[in-house]
Design an enzyme around this catalytic site. Structure first.
Site, PDB file in Angstrom:
ATOM      1  N   ASN A 138       0.801  -1.220   0.000  1.00  0.00           N
ATOM      2  CA  ASN A 138       0.000   0.000   0.000  1.00  0.00           C
ATOM      3  C   ASN A 138       0.836   1.274   0.000  1.00  0.00           C
ATOM      4  OD1 ASN A 138      -2.622   1.369   0.332  1.00  0.00           O
ATOM      5  ND2 ASN A 138      -1.708   1.998   2.290  1.00  0.00           N
ATOM      6  N   ASP A 157       0.521  -6.751   3.290  1.00  0.00           N
ATOM      7  CA  ASP A 157       0.004  -5.927   4.378  1.00  0.00           C
ATOM      8  C   ASP A 157      -0.980  -4.886   3.842  1.00  0.00           C
ATOM      9  OD1 ASP A 157       0.256  -5.187   7.230  1.00  0.00           O
ATOM     10  OD2 ASP A 157       0.897  -3.269   6.362  1.00  0.00           O
ATOM     11  N   GLU A 201      -3.689  -9.422   4.577  1.00  0.00           N
ATOM     12  CA  GLU A 201      -3.980  -8.788   5.846  1.00  0.00           C
ATOM     13  C   GLU A 201      -5.036  -7.743   5.586  1.00  0.00           C
ATOM     14  OE1 GLU A 201      -2.713  -5.832   9.246  1.00  0.00           O
ATOM     15  OE2 GLU A 201      -3.171  -5.445   7.169  1.00  0.00           O
TER      16      GLU A 201
END
Lengths: 546, 236, 422
Positions: free
Chosen positions: A106, A204, A246
């Site tokens: 991200n 993540d 996640e």
């Protein structure tokens, strides 16, 4: 023991979550490194785990424990170099242990060369690699995740005189996944590590990849499209590798990350974990059965990952207000124990260091449908230090023995990356691997036994689950089934002895074999099957027709 | 002829005097026996009463519930009752002994019969006692019921209940005493008939109103509704 | 001989499944399908709102209903078996229903609830009438909280009542209970009340269960037992008490349940009440009691008529109960015109005391003593209605207070009669 070639290996895995920094220091600088990790692989093999999940170990200013990556292609100097990593990887594979690497898709660190380029000027070629804006009013209404530290999702960049978008800390600018160059660059990063031989990625913060005006900017279809694209490339070039998502979301939203088996292989089941703690405290199975009933079916090739604790806070985002208040009151009376929307504590202190409750929770973790993750140190019941900042209290050095620096490092204690836990109950002199290895009844030895039983029974990893609903709500009972194998699990969530009558009529004629001692229990008849359980006791029974 | 008459009279008189002279001591004996018997019976009663008071017989009988029963039958306390009963039994015994001392022909037999009869008398007395108790209880119950449900003529109902039960009791008592010959039966039938007639008339007169109310309620309920609404107040 | 068991096997089985609990709400029922569903749902809402974290259970002791009562109660359960995810409940809520042995009797139902409370080791237990259709979730809070927080052992309710509702309570039960036992408990015979676990055990150990009061009028016997046991009492304002359908109410039955039980209690507690000469207020929680003033049509003529005929017809009975001066005074006022008639505080208090003494001495059947009081009570009620026709709630309260003081003042006369011969 070489690693198997089963494409669905992750379904039978037992994952050990560890940060290189925390495990073992070989060069005496007070920080754990890859050589140390490689040295301690025998310990992990003895414990019985067959996969390791490494938290980010890339070059980083370490303002968010490595989740602020400054270079995706290398190893942070404190942990060694790429050669050390490769050595570790090979040693792990030799022991049948797979390695999962964590990637943060991200965002990057604001020290990453990409961002340094991007902020230089508005017409820089890398300008569009991040999300820039002249105002801080775009994407209004998007929630702020780190409510304790951040006031806005926009941060002002004095260099290029514009705002940049960040969902986490302001030093972590979000990458712009609408840009094909970014997507291509990230695939290159993944390829690099796959070529070295890693077995999977934990990705993540995946819900936040793409932003769209007027939405929550979470779980957007465009985000899913990006992920599907990555998965397709992975399957095409590196079959048998695994992607773990996640995404701290409700089960129904999480379901989308499995796609039709064409997105993630695995995803964390976040809402389950706080409810296990809640059910235990309430002495009532309702929170657990209810969340598992709400959990949607996932494609056959997919799998949930389950955990009791991890490097983050025990997140309470996925509970109702009334449940959150209850959890805070029961598990975090001291304000120091709370951070963001959660509780920053390890397993043992959360459970008052009660061996029976620790065993029960691990027993449920290992018998629920999904792949269990053990957070380093929890297998020996390590404590935490809630007075260290952020979530560092649960990231203290691994406690190997009672001597110098707990056997973690030969450096001066003052120079360790984090102080050791010194508490007389949880401190390394009381809780360490060496002392627990000496005694058969230690938590470590018990963990080895339960992992062994779990690994010997694929039904626990792959089977279906069906709840029994005995009238006694303190008893959580379910049947795991795969082909002709059936396992009955009965857990007493209460602190007192309980009697329970189970309706096992459809297993009439079977005998029950207790799986830890292999003792035989009476045959199932027409009458309700009566069991009595001591405080926090649980049974695993194999059902056998003989 | 005259002499003969005089002679006969003299002889008869002499015979009478002789007979009387012969009877007088027996009478005296009887009177003495009866008198002494009274004294003894009284002493027995006094001793018994003192003894019962000493051992708090009243409390005992209260515990056993006998006092309540006696109260309900409007009888004196149990100590009093027992001692009175002892007194009368004892004295009656003496009277009978005294009477037998008179040596009257056949009297002996009656006395014997009396003592044989005694247990039956006792049973009859118990019947009577229970009967009176029941009569008093049920008549009062009927009275209270009638008053509290606003029935007409509660006293009549109550008396009817009492008479009915008393008559039944009487018949049972007589039966027990072996006196239930045809005369008794007839008397009983007459009384019962009278009671029934009385009841029929009473119910007829009273029932007139009742029947009217019932018919009204049955066939003209809407007329009654408002009246009934404001009728009773809720007690709690 | 083995001691009789209070709980049936079926009841026990369900209680085992409930396990230890913190709060319990008991609902005694017998054919209450018309209202019990709403009441139980409200209880559940109250438990969820005010006791979300506590282990709670609703226990329905049923007298053998032939309607849907049991199903309606069980329907209030919250468990993982039913899909009720819209309910924001933290834990399982058992709502159990079972029939007690021995046929319908409020006392047996209460005893069953008490035994359940003791068995589940609850801290606080409330009893709620299945007919209280005006119940709100707050009632559960107001009943249970004072006990659950450990401040009180016994909580009786206060209601917002209709002005002329609860006449027997105002004119007899409350003043007499207060005069006898020295505690100003407004509703000693309540459909809703609550008590601590400790008090539940105390109740169960009482003598009452083998007597008639163990079946009817148990509520007042429990109140008295809480007072005489020296437990900490409180009154809690609940809300509006529903107006009972008048036709269903039988005065004699009501007198048996209240006055009968009250008189009965005097016997074993003589040494306690005979020495008390005044009364203490009971802590009151909440808004206090109020009255609503909308008119209620009561047939006063009939009341008076029944009083008058009662005094006349019952003369022989009253003779055995009342002292000659009281009786002649009664006869005098019963001869008065409706307009002049007044059954004053003094005379009424003396009447009741003499009835109590006669009940004690059992001059006639004790049940008859209680029944004989009914017509006289009608006369008193008539006076009360006439006197308070135009009175405000406060004025009426003052009248009740005055009568209470009269009762307390005249109490020595009862003690005198108690031991004296008639």
């Amino acid at each position: 023991m070489p690693i198997s070639h089963d494409q669905l290996w992750y379904k039978d895995a037992i994952i050990y979550q560890v940060h290189v920094r925390t495990f073992f220091d070989t060069n005496g600088d007070g920080i754990g490194d890859f050589r140390g990790l490689a040295q301690r692989l025998d310990y992990l093999q003895d414990l019985g785990v067959n996969a390791v999940w490494l938290m980010p170990f890339f070059p980083s200013p370490l303002r968010d424990d490595g989740y602020d990556i400054a270079d995706y292609t290398s190893v942070h100097a404190s942990y060694g170099n790429l050669e050390d990593f490769k050595g570790f990887l090979q040693a792990a594979h030799e022991r049948g242990i797979r390695v999962i690497v964590e990637l943060v898709l991200n965002h990057t660190s604001d020290q990453h060369p990409w961002f340094l380029e991007s902020r230089k000027s508005r017409d820089n070629p890398k300008r569009d690699w991040y999300v820039w804006s002249d105002t801080d009013t775009r994407y209004q209404g998007v929630r702020i995740i780190f409510v304790d530290t951040e006031l806005s999702n926009w941060a002002w960049d004095p260099v290029s005189k514009a705002y940049y978008w960040h969902r986490f800390f302001s030093h972590q600018p979000d990458l712009n996944y609408d840009n094909p160059d970014v997507r291509e660059e990230m695939w290159k990063v993944m390829k690099l590590w796959l070529e070295m031989g890693v077995d999977g990625f934990r990705l993540d913060a995946v819900p936040y990849l793409v932003e769209r005006e007027g939405t929550s900017c979470e779980n957007l279809p465009e985000t899913h499209a990006v992920l599907k694209e990555l998965r397709a490339k992975l399957d095409q070039h590196y079959p048998g590798k695994m992607l773990l998502a996640e995404a701290n979301q409700w089960p129904a939203d999480l379901r989308a990350y499995f796609g039709d088996g064409d997105e993630f292989h695995m995803a964390f089941h976040f809402p389950l974990m706080p409810r296990m703690f809640m059910g235990l405290k309430l002495e009532d199975r309702k929170p657990i059965t209810e969340i598992l009933k709400q959990t949607p079916q996932i494609p056959p090739s997919c799998q949930w990952t389950l955990f009791l604790r991890n490097h983050d806070e025990l997140t309470l985002e996925m509970v109702t207000d009334i449940e959150r208040d209850y959890m805070y009151d029961q598990y975090a009376r001291d304000k120091h124990m709370r951070i963001n929307v959660g509780i920053r504590r390890r397993l043992a202190p959360l459970l008052d260091n009660d061996r029976r409750r620790i065993e029960l929770m691990n027993g449920m973790l290992m018998s629920f449908p999904g792949t269990p993750i053990i957070y380093y140190g929890d297998e020996i019941g390590m404590g935490d230090n809630i007075y260290l900042g952020d979530r560092n209290g649960v990231r203290t050095p691994m406690q190997w023995q009672g001597g110098w620096n707990a056997g973690f490092s030969t450096a001066d204690p003052e120079s360790l990356y984090s102080p050791l836990v010194l508490n007389p109950v949880y401190g390394y002199q009381a809780v360490n691997v060496e002392s627990q290895k000496r005694f058969d009844h230690s938590l470590l030895c018990w963990m080895k036994r339960i992992i062994k039983v779990r690994k010997a029974n694929p039904v626990l990893g792959r089977g279906s689950i069906e709840f029994l609903y005995p009238a006694n709500h303190r008893i959580l009972a379910y049947v795991r089934q795969l082909d002709k194998e059936s396992i009955l699990v009965v857990n007493n969530l209460s602190s007192t002895a309980q009697a329970v009558e189970l309706d096992l009529r459809r297993f009439k004629g079977n005998i029950l074999i207790e799986m830890f001692g292999r003792n035989i229990f009476p045959r199932v008849g027409d009458l309700p099957y009566l069991l009595t359980l001591g405080p926090y006791q649980f049974y695993w029974f194999r059902l056998r027709r003989i | 002829m005259r002499e003969m008459i005089v002679n006969e009279l003299t002889q008869a008189t002499q015979e009478l005097v002789r007979e009387f002279a012969r009877f007088l001591p027996r009478l005296m004996v009887m009177l003495i026996v009866v008198l002494v018997g009274w004294v003894i019976a009284y002493v027995v009663k006094w001793i018994l009463r003192s003894f019962l008071r000493l051992i708090k017989f009243d409390k005992l009988s209260e515990g056993a519930g006998a006092t309540q029963l006696l109260n309900k039958a409007a009888l004196p306390s149990s100590t009093e009752l027992v001692s009175r009963f002892a007194f009368w039994t004892a004295w009656l015994g003496f009277i009978l002994v005294g009477v037998s001392a008179l040596g009257i022909l056949g009297m002996q037999e009656y006395v014997t019969r009396f003592f044989v009869f005694l247990p039956r008398l006792l049973v009859a007395l118990i019947f009577l006692f229970i009967g009176l108790l029941a009569a008093s209880f049920f008549s009062r119950a009927a009275l209270l019921w009638a008053v509290n449900t606003n029935m007409p003529s509660p006293r009549l109902l109550s008396s009817a209940a009492r008479v009915l039960i008393t008559v039944f009791t009487a018949s049972a008592v007589f039966e027990e005493l072996g006196l239930a010959d045809s005369t008794m039966l007839l008397a009983f039938a007459i009384v019962l008939g009278a009671v029934m007639l009385g009841l029929a008339i009473a119910f007829g007169l009273g029932g007139q109103d009742l029947a009217r109310r019932f018919l009204e309620a049955r066939f003209a309920p809407e007329k009654k509704e408002g009246q009934e609404r404001e009728d009773e107040l809720s007690p709690l | 001989m083995a001691e009789e068991s209070i709980l049936t096997d079926e009841f026990l089985r369900q209680l085992i499944n409930v396990g230890e609990a913190d709060v319990l709400v008991g609902v005694p029922t017998y054919n209450n399908a018309a209202t019990v569903g709403q009441v139980v749902q409200t209880i559940r809402a109250g438990l969820l709102k005010y006791f979300p974290r506590e282990r709670a259970v609703i226990v329905n002791a049923d007298g053998g209903s032939r309607d849907q009562t049991s199903d309606l109660v069980r329907g209030a359960s919250i468990s993982d078996l039913q899909h009720s995810t819209d309910l924001n409940a933290l834990r399982t809520l058992h709502s159990i229903s079972a029939e007690y042995a021995g046929g319908p009797a409020t006392g047996t139902a209460l005893r069953t609830i008490l035994a359940s409370a003791e068995l589940l080791r609850v801290s606080a237990c409330a009893v709620v009438s299945p007919e209280s259709t005006t119940i709100a979730p707050e009632w559960i809070e107001r009943l249970l909280r004072p006990v659950y927080q450990g401040n009180f052992d016994f909580v009786t309710p206060l209601y917002r009542r209709h002005k002329f509702d609860g006449l027997l309570m105002r004119n007899l039960v409350y003043p007499m209970t207060r005069a006898f036992y020295g505690k100003q408990v407004r509703e000693p015979y309540a459909a809703e009340f609550s008590f601590s676990g400790q008090l539940a055990s105390h109740f169960l150990a009482q003598e009452i269960w083998t007597h008639e009061v163990g079946h009817t009028g148990t509520e007042i016997a429990l109140t008295i037992s809480a007072i005489t046991g020296g437990f900490r009492l409180a009154q809690s304002f609940l809300g509006v008490k529903p107006h009972v359908d008048a036709r269903a109410a039988d005065l004699v039955a009501a007198m048996r349940q209240t006055v009968g039980a009250l008189f009965w209690s005097l016997e074993p507690n003589f040494s306690l009440w005979s020495t008390k000469n005044d009364s203490q207020p009971v802590p009151t929680l909440g808004a206090g009691q109020e009255v609503t003033l909308e008119p209620l049509r009561i047939n006063r003529k009939r009341l008076f008529g029944m009083f008058r005929s009662g005094v006349a017809e019952l003369e022989p009975v009253l003779k055995s109960i009342l002292s000659p001066p009281t009786l002649s005074e009664l006869q005098r006022i019963s001869a008065l015109d409706e307009g002049d008639f007044l059954y004053g505080d003094d005379l009424w208090a003396r009447t009741v005391y003499e009835f109590a003494a006669s009940y004690h001495k059992a001059v006639i059947s004790r049940d008859h003593v209680v029944q004989a009081l009914a017509p006289l009570y009608r006369g008193r009620a008539f006076t009360f209605l006439v006197e308070n026709r135009e009175a405000s709630g406060e004025q009426m309260e003052q009248k009740v207070e005055d009568f209470c003081l009269t009762c307390e003042r005249l109490k020595p006369s009862l003690v005198e009669q108690w031991n004296g011969r008639k």
